[in-house]
Design a protein around this motif. Structure first.
Motif, mmCIF file in Angstrom:
data_model
loop_
_atom_site.group_PDB
_atom_site.id
_atom_site.type_symbol
_atom_site.label_atom_id
_atom_site.label_comp_id
_atom_site.label_asym_id
_atom_site.label_seq_id
_atom_site.Cartn_x
_atom_site.Cartn_y
_atom_site.Cartn_z
ATOM 1 N N PRO A 95 -15.466 -48.898 -11.279
ATOM 2 C CA PRO A 95 -16.206 -49.349 -12.471
ATOM 3 C C PRO A 95 -16.508 -50.850 -12.408
ATOM 4 O O PRO A 95 -15.759 -51.617 -11.794
ATOM 5 C CB PRO A 95 -15.237 -49.059 -13.622
ATOM 6 C CG PRO A 95 -14.176 -48.167 -13.071
ATOM 7 C CD PRO A 95 -14.116 -48.439 -11.597
ATOM 8 N N LEU A 96 -17.597 -51.246 -13.041
ATOM 9 C CA LEU A 96 -17.950 -52.665 -13.130
ATOM 10 C C LEU A 96 -17.325 -53.259 -14.389
ATOM 11 O O LEU A 96 -17.565 -52.772 -15.496
ATOM 12 C CB LEU A 96 -19.472 -52.822 -13.229
ATOM 13 C CG LEU A 96 -20.225 -53.127 -11.934
ATOM 14 C CD1 LEU A 96 -20.108 -51.961 -10.968
ATOM 15 C CD2 LEU A 96 -21.685 -53.423 -12.222
ATOM 16 N N ALA B 288 -19.284 -51.564 -17.647
ATOM 17 C CA ALA B 288 -20.743 -51.622 -17.772
ATOM 18 C C ALA B 288 -21.302 -50.203 -17.860
ATOM 19 O O ALA B 288 -20.726 -49.278 -17.302
ATOM 20 C CB ALA B 288 -21.333 -52.358 -16.582
ATOM 21 N N PRO B 289 -22.443 -50.026 -18.539
ATOM 22 C CA PRO B 289 -23.113 -48.718 -18.539
ATOM 23 C C PRO B 289 -23.513 -48.313 -17.108
ATOM 24 O O PRO B 289 -23.664 -49.180 -16.241
ATOM 25 C CB PRO B 289 -24.356 -48.949 -19.404
ATOM 26 C CG PRO B 289 -24.076 -50.176 -20.205
ATOM 27 C CD PRO B 289 -23.170 -51.019 -19.357
ATOM 28 N N VAL C 138 -20.782 -60.350 -12.923
ATOM 29 C CA VAL C 138 -20.845 -59.370 -14.025
ATOM 30 C C VAL C 138 -20.331 -60.055 -15.287
ATOM 31 O O VAL C 138 -19.204 -60.535 -15.334
ATOM 32 C CB VAL C 138 -20.008 -58.119 -13.699
ATOM 33 C CG1 VAL C 138 -20.041 -57.138 -14.866
ATOM 34 C CG2 VAL C 138 -20.523 -57.464 -12.421
ATOM 35 N N ASP C 139 -21.206 -60.115 -16.286
ATOM 36 C CA ASP C 139 -20.966 -60.939 -17.454
ATOM 37 C C ASP C 139 -20.908 -60.070 -18.709
ATOM 38 O O ASP C 139 -21.715 -59.158 -18.890
ATOM 39 C CB ASP C 139 -22.118 -61.950 -17.539
ATOM 40 C CG ASP C 139 -22.073 -62.767 -18.787
ATOM 41 O OD1 ASP C 139 -21.260 -63.703 -18.821
ATOM 42 O OD2 ASP C 139 -22.832 -62.461 -19.728
ATOM 43 N N ARG C 140 -19.968 -60.368 -19.602
ATOM 44 C CA ARG C 140 -19.765 -59.569 -20.808
ATOM 45 C C ARG C 140 -20.997 -59.594 -21.725
ATOM 46 O O ARG C 140 -21.376 -58.582 -22.300
ATOM 47 C CB ARG C 140 -18.531 -60.116 -21.538
ATOM 48 C CG ARG C 140 -18.018 -59.203 -22.609
ATOM 49 C CD ARG C 140 -16.758 -59.788 -23.224
ATOM 50 N NE ARG C 140 -16.585 -59.229 -24.551
ATOM 51 C CZ ARG C 140 -15.863 -59.770 -25.510
ATOM 52 N NH1 ARG C 140 -15.228 -60.895 -25.286
ATOM 53 N NH2 ARG C 140 -15.762 -59.196 -26.683
ATOM 54 N N SER C 141 -21.596 -60.766 -21.872
ATOM 55 C CA SER C 141 -22.799 -60.870 -22.714
ATOM 56 C C SER C 141 -23.952 -60.058 -22.131
ATOM 57 O O SER C 141 -24.715 -59.423 -22.868
ATOM 58 C CB SER C 141 -23.241 -62.322 -22.851
ATOM 59 O OG SER C 141 -22.346 -63.022 -23.666
#
Lengths: 141, 164
Positions: free
Chosen positions: B104-105, B43-44, B8-11
């Motif tokens: 949550p992610l 994340a959404p 799981v990546d912020r960008s």
């Protein structure tokens, strides 16, 4: 946009309704952005020749998951971030470039533990449902 | 059961939020997100679908040669498309999607994604001929093996283009 303050379950009652315009005049650019972000490069969503000539659709159309993602904004804007426990939809009708989508959420149940259930439906500019589903969240009491 | 990783990546979260037109800073502003009850960027709700980027078996995956896939997926004519059977990718539509959220992610999570087939059934559709439905159940677990999210997808193969 969600704020810092968390919505409390006690602030909601069964039958409460919230409506939100999700997108006006959906652009092909946004569909392409969603293809890139989601990793779904099915050409039916971005390649007009493929969508019309090979697949027989009037034009490219949005990923169902784009509509579900847009609709999710009603839930997070209303209920807050990180509070959903379930979210599910059926894809009822395709969404095409140029469509304007409005989501409506209705509170259908509130539990003593702070759980809330929401019925959600998104319609296009003709009032036709495009997705319909439900969500659950656990809110502070 | 097929497995693959999903970092799981912020960008990737930022790009996904932009694609769904969501300007909530919880998806990109670290200082804002830290001050919320989430304690950081999340994340959404539908972001987990972006694990498709990492699924080596995903037919519409971007790191494959897309033009080759288009040739393979596209029949030569509309008539061929209309007579196409279950193998025709143009006839596969997404009927239903459900998520169950356990945690949550957050950016930095290294998830393991496992996919298995669920139920399958047939229905006579009023718009698209005989409809073949099939479920895919996808579990997302963290590095400790704890369940983070379950995604259930229902796909449908239509006999012809759905008249919308």
């Amino acid at each position: 946009m969600s704020g810092h303050a968390k919505l409390q379950a006690s602030a909601l009652k069964v039958g409460d309704v919230r409506e939100q315009v999700l997108v006006e005049n959906l652009s092909r650019t946004q569909i392409v952005m969603y293809a890139g972000a989601s990793g779904d490069f099915n050409p039916i969503h971005h390649d007009e020749t493929f969508a019309t000539q090979a697949a027989g659709y009037p034009s490219v159309f949005a990923h169902g998951m784009l509509t579900m993602g847009l609709t999710g904004r009603l839930l997070t804007d209303w209920l807050g971030d990180g509070v959903l426990t379930e979210y599910g939809v059926r894809f009822v009708k395709q969404v095409f470039p140029g469509d304007t989508l409005t989501a409506k959420g209705t509170v259908t149940a509130i539990g003593a533990d702070g759980s809330v259930e929401i019925e959600v439906a998104t319609v296009n500019q003709n009032g036709e449902p495009v997705v319909a589903g439900r969500a659950k969240a656990v809110l502070p009491r | 059961m097929a497995e693959h990783e999903f970092p799981v990546d912020r960008s990737a979260i930022l790009t996904f939020a932009a694609a769904i037109g969501d300007t909530n800073p919880i998806y990109w502003d670290e200082a804002y997100a830290k001050a919320t009850p989430c304690g950081g960027i999340v994340a959404p709700p539908t972001f987990a679908i972006a694990s498709a980027h990492w699924n080596p078996h995903y037919v519409f995956r971007g790191v494959r040669k897309i033009p080759a896939r288009v040739e393979e997926a596209a029949p030569r004519s509309e008539a061929a498309a209309r007579s196409g059977g279950g193998g025709n990718l143009a006839r596969v539509l997404h009927a239903e999607q459900r998520f169950e959220y356990k945690k949550p992610l957050h950016p930095g999570m290294r998830l393991i994604v496992s996919t298995r087939p669920g139920k399958s059934w047939e229905k006579q559709g009023k718009r698209g001929g005989t409809l073949q439905f099939s479920e895919t159940v996808t579990e997302y677990r963290d590095e400790r093996g704890e369940l983070v999210l379950v995604a259930t997808s229902v796909g449908v193969v239509t006999a012809k283009a759905v008249e919308s």
